[in-house]
Scaffold this active site. Sequence first.
Site, short mmCIF file in Angstrom:
data_model
loop_
_atom_site.label_atom_id
_atom_site.label_comp_id
_atom_site.label_asym_id
_atom_site.label_seq_id
_atom_site.Cartn_x
_atom_site.Cartn_y
_atom_site.Cartn_z
N LYS A 241 17.88 -88.29 19.89
CA LYS A 241 16.75 -88.63 18.89
C LYS A 241 15.52 -88.98 19.82
CE LYS A 241 18.45 -89.62 14.67
NZ LYS A 241 19.60 -90.48 14.46
N ARG A 242 15.63 -89.33 21.03
CA ARG A 242 14.41 -89.95 21.85
C ARG A 242 13.69 -88.66 22.14
NH1 ARG A 242 14.86 -90.79 26.99
NH2 ARG A 242 17.27 -90.08 26.82
#
Length: 475
Positions: A241-242
């Site tokens: 998700k980063r």
Amino acid sequence: MSVVTRFAPSPTGMLHLGGARTALFNWLYARHHGGSFRLRLEDTDRKRSTPEAIAAIIDGLTWLGLDWDGEIVRQSEQRQRHADVAHDLLATGGAYRCYCTPEELEAMRAEARAAGRAALYDGRWRDRDPAEAPPGIDPVIRFRAPQEGETLISDLVQRDIKIDNTALDDMVLLRADGTPTYMLSVVVDDHDMGITHAIRGDDHLTNAFRQTQLFRALGWEPPAYAHIPLIHGPSGAKLSKRHGAVAVGAYAELGILPAAMRNALLRLGWSHGDDEIIDTGQAIAWFDLDAVNRGAARFDMEKLQSLNGHYIRESADAALLADVEQRLAATYSLAAKDEGRRCIMALLPEAKARAKTLVELADNLAFLVCDRPLQMTSKAARLLGDEGSEARRRLGRLQAALQDIAAWSEADLEAAVRGFAEDEGVGLGAIAQPLRAALTGAHASPGIFAVMAALGREETLARLADAGGQGRSDR
Ligand code: GLU
């Protein structure tokens, strides 16, 4: 032979980037070869295959514009067929019943681990007389896998890869409760659907060996396999998700166009010379599997946004207007009525030249349909200064000077504002910046004269009056 590909997601969550790319490659391969692209939901895990997850996959594919041919196949509905195939194989000796208890299997695994061997099933029921079966045990049905020689896969991406058959054990085809395993279901479905090419993530590469063996035992031809490398983030680490949203649906919300997403997904592991911008028509014409890279693909949000900027510029204004209106209504509860719509259309050509996402585009145009008095950003408020400031008083005078301008066109407005600056003995900048703040509530915007023209006479003068301290009594 006509090409038949498939996308076979297990609907246990969102449609992720990796899945979307797998779907795209299968779709492109089918479209390139004039074949069919099928959708099969591998929903045999009843607990995890939720209606929401199925809807997310269908919505994601629909948003991406990846249309499938024929009916959607639900793997769970083919259970009986899968079980029948296992029983056929049992009848011909290609499979056998295994009566091991869970405890026995656990002990077998522990022993293998202790001896430093892979925890494989040791084949103890392969040739044992079922008459010796312990009472009260429902058997599983295991595949009688070849024990000698090698299994070769001529993968269209990974090239020829072999495995020694001793490395694979006799896998379970039917569980004790009679339900088919994933491995059996995939093989039977791929055969029944006439799949000619299975393009999927390389995390399935090891499955391909077992599946190939099973195909052969059933007297069927396996599909050609193409295992594509996984997607990593820009730094090379596993995608998370980063690095931006991982679920495809989130990109629609972030204001990414499906065309840009397709282009970005295509470039994840596939290339055509140095081309970065490859629209879908071109992709269909060019796509083939020999240009799939074998190294891990890297996903880069910045690249996606820059591609998106390109596709926004290429989009028709009317199509963008519909999206902008929707976003403004959702984010700001602003309904762009006819007048607002006209304002937006007037500025769209300029605004779309700079926006990287549809969210940005809508944000940059929101000031056109905001209610007065405008909310000022802190920078805009600083440009205007306190009540009675020189900047505000000057805007008041500009408001008066613009009252009688005949034609409210960009060119006439520019001439009028420049003339006013001269009369005031200041540079254009001293006027343009507070003017921008007064009209847009921000310190950056599309060209200020275009903004005035788009807002129209009445709204421009009213916003100037708000800032210049005049006309406040009429609210
Ligand atoms: N259902 C598998 C998955 O979602 C794909 C199986 C296949 O493509 O053979 O990873």
